[in-house]
Design a protein around this motif. Structure first.
Motif, PDB file in Angstrom:
ATOM      1  N   GLU A 176      -4.966   2.125   2.538  1.00 29.96           N
ATOM      2  CA  GLU A 176      -4.983   0.864   3.299  1.00 29.96           C
ATOM      3  C   GLU A 176      -5.251   1.146   4.768  1.00 29.96           C
ATOM      4  OE1 GLU A 176      -3.523  -2.563   5.663  1.00 29.96           O
ATOM      5  OE2 GLU A 176      -2.775  -0.518   5.714  1.00 29.96           O
ATOM      6  N   GLU A 177      -4.710   2.278   5.239  1.00 31.80           N
ATOM      7  CA  GLU A 177      -4.897   2.629   6.651  1.00 31.80           C
ATOM      8  C   GLU A 177      -6.331   3.095   6.914  1.00 31.80           C
ATOM      9  OE1 GLU A 177      -2.624   1.750   8.587  1.00 31.80           O
ATOM     10  OE2 GLU A 177      -0.706   1.837   7.557  1.00 31.80           O
ATOM     11  N   ASP A 227       6.387   0.415   7.396  1.00 31.09           N
ATOM     12  CA  ASP A 227       5.002   0.129   6.966  1.00 31.09           C
ATOM     13  C   ASP A 227       4.565   1.139   5.924  1.00 31.09           C
ATOM     14  OD1 ASP A 227       2.390  -0.664   6.768  1.00 31.09           O
ATOM     15  OD2 ASP A 227       1.812  -0.044   8.774  1.00 31.09           O
ATOM     16  N   GLU A 271       3.835  -6.393   3.824  1.00 32.92           N
ATOM     17  CA  GLU A 271       3.617  -5.702   5.101  1.00 32.92           C
ATOM     18  C   GLU A 271       4.744  -6.142   6.018  1.00 32.92           C
ATOM     19  OE1 GLU A 271       1.486  -3.454   6.046  1.00 32.92           O
ATOM     20  OE2 GLU A 271      -0.325  -3.639   4.820  1.00 32.92           O
ATOM     21  N   HIS A 323       0.827  -1.214   0.000  1.00 33.69           N
ATOM     22  CA  HIS A 323       0.000   0.000   0.000  1.00 33.69           C
ATOM     23  C   HIS A 323       0.858   1.259   0.000  1.00 33.69           C
ATOM     24  CE1 HIS A 323       0.519   0.781   4.376  1.00 33.69           C
ATOM     25  NE2 HIS A 323       0.430  -0.526   4.524  1.00 33.69           N
TER      26      HIS A 323
END
Ligand SMILES: [Zn+2]
Length: 408
Positions: free
Chosen positions: A152-153, A118, A180, A88
């Motif tokens: 994505e978050e 991340d 990830e 992401h």
């Protein structure tokens, strides 16, 4: 082109990752996309340039203004299998960070910054992997997609859009490697999540005459009690052999405006975690059912529930072709392979639900994700790039898997 050893080397990995970290892509919750560090647009454009320079066909699909999904395709021979590497593009916010979030400072073999772990480290490793295989082998034996989804978050906004706009239709992608921070372990199962926002509506009155009003907090108290007692008990009776039981938790409560007024409104936010085989719809049916029974018992209970689905649960059998192939590549490159479940949800659940066999594997530790001094070990980025390169090669080799998901 330089030999593979030069492409996948600590210096090259650190330089590429630094470039990605210096390009902010904070998920736009506190500000609009394109303003300050918010939005994925610039970062996607940077990745698009790098991927195009490696020979990919690059496509941007705008999900929201200034928030594209990036899809880069490297063609293998006609009819060859296809594998998607996805990481992401967005990061969490930078408030309270104790390191410069966008300086990409390197100390003691670690690169610091927002997204370093991340999950820009995984994206850097994916780029290096494709570049090295192209340079060393002169081409690919499988079609390779490098994809970076936005949001994505924010519960997989970009990944859901990718599914929604038909990207996976017609079996375009045979398998997905989701990057990830897993410490290079293979994640084959995780819980999903879903949220519920519940409001009670009462009638305001002076607190000296409470009988003239309807107390929305008293109403909510019954709902909270029913969730704690009945929903939790029903979930505790279900269990997944790997992930345990689904859960429920009331996370916020707000109500009333002043101590001497009978409150006319109260709200709660409820978090639930789902196990494989359990959909958001079945969780919603359980919660709605419990509250319907409370209303029937009390008579005057008035409430509204807003359903907010987030991530589906994720599961692929460890003996399915994709995890087996990735485990073999892990042993070859790292000298070990670890298959495990993770407590956190990810895009892998969304891809698997769309019928694409998926696993998660990437550099960095989830313990460093979202932290005030986020970092990744540069050596892990190098290892990840070698691992991804081995997966690309294995995927195009004889006996490569084409399917393997367990439908949810
Ligand atoms: Zn992430």
């Amino acid at each position: 082109m330089p030999p593979m050893a030069d492409i996948i080397a600590p210096q090259a990995a650190a330089a590429l990752l630094a470039e990605l970290v210096r390009c902010p892509s904070v998920t736009p919750l506190a500000g609009p996309a394109g303003q300050g560090p918010y939005g994925e647009g610039r970062y996607a454009a940077l990745l698009g340039d790098r991927l195009a320079a490696l020979g990919a066909s690059v496509e941007f699909r705008e999900v929201e203004p200034g928030r594209p999904n990036l899809i880069a395709r490297f063609d293998g021979p006609a009819g060859s299998p296809s594998v998607m590497f996805e990481a992401h593009s967005d990061t969490v916010a930078v408030d309270g960070m104790t390191v410069d979030p966008f300086a990409a400072e390197v100390r003691d073999g670690r690169l610091y910054g927002r997204g370093a772990c991340d999950t820009k480290a995984a994206m850097a490793a994916m780029l290096l992997a494709v570049q090295s295989v192209l340079a060393a082998d002169g081409g690919l034996r499988a079609t390779v997609y490098v994809v970076s989804t936005c949001g994505e978050e924010i519960t997989g906004l970009g990944a859901k859009a990718l599914v929604g706009d038909g990207f996976f239709a017609g079996g375009r992608v045979d398998a997905a490697i989701v990057g990830e921070p897993t410490d290079l372990d293979i994640i084959h199962a995780s819980k999903g999540s879903g949220r519920f926002h519940i409001e009670t509506r009462g009638k305001a009155a002076h607190s000296s005459a409470p009988a003239d009003g309807v107390n929305a907090i008293y109403q909510m108290a019954h709902i909270v009690a029913a969730i704690e007692r009945d929903v939790a008990a029903a979930l505790a009776a279900m269990a997944d052999p790997v992930l345990g039981s689904p859960t429920v938790s009331v996370g916020t409560i707000r109500g009333g405006s002043q101590v001497n007024i009978v409150p006319d409104a109260c709200t709660i936010d409820v978090d639930t975690r789902l196990i494989p085989g359990q959909t958001f719809q079945t969780m919603a049916a359980l919660i709605h059912g419990v509250l319907d029974r409370s209303r029937a018992a009390r008579g005057d209970l008035q409430y509204v529930i807003h359903n907010r689905p987030a991530y589906p649960a994720f599961f692929i059998d460890g003996d399915a072709p994709l995890p087996v192939l990735v485990a073999r590549a892990c042993r070859e490159v790292l000298g070990r392979s670890t298959l495990r479940a993770a407590p956190w949800a990810s895009n892998a659940g969304i891809f698997a639900e769309a019928g694409v066999p998926s696993v998660l594997v990437g550099p960095g530790s989830i313990a460093q994700a979202h932290t005030c001094d986020e970092f990744v070990e540069i050596d892990q980025v190098v290892q990840a790039a070698k691992l991804y390169a081995a997966i690309i090669r294995a995927y195009g080799g004889a006996g490569a898997p084409a399917t393997g998901a367990r439908g949810e």
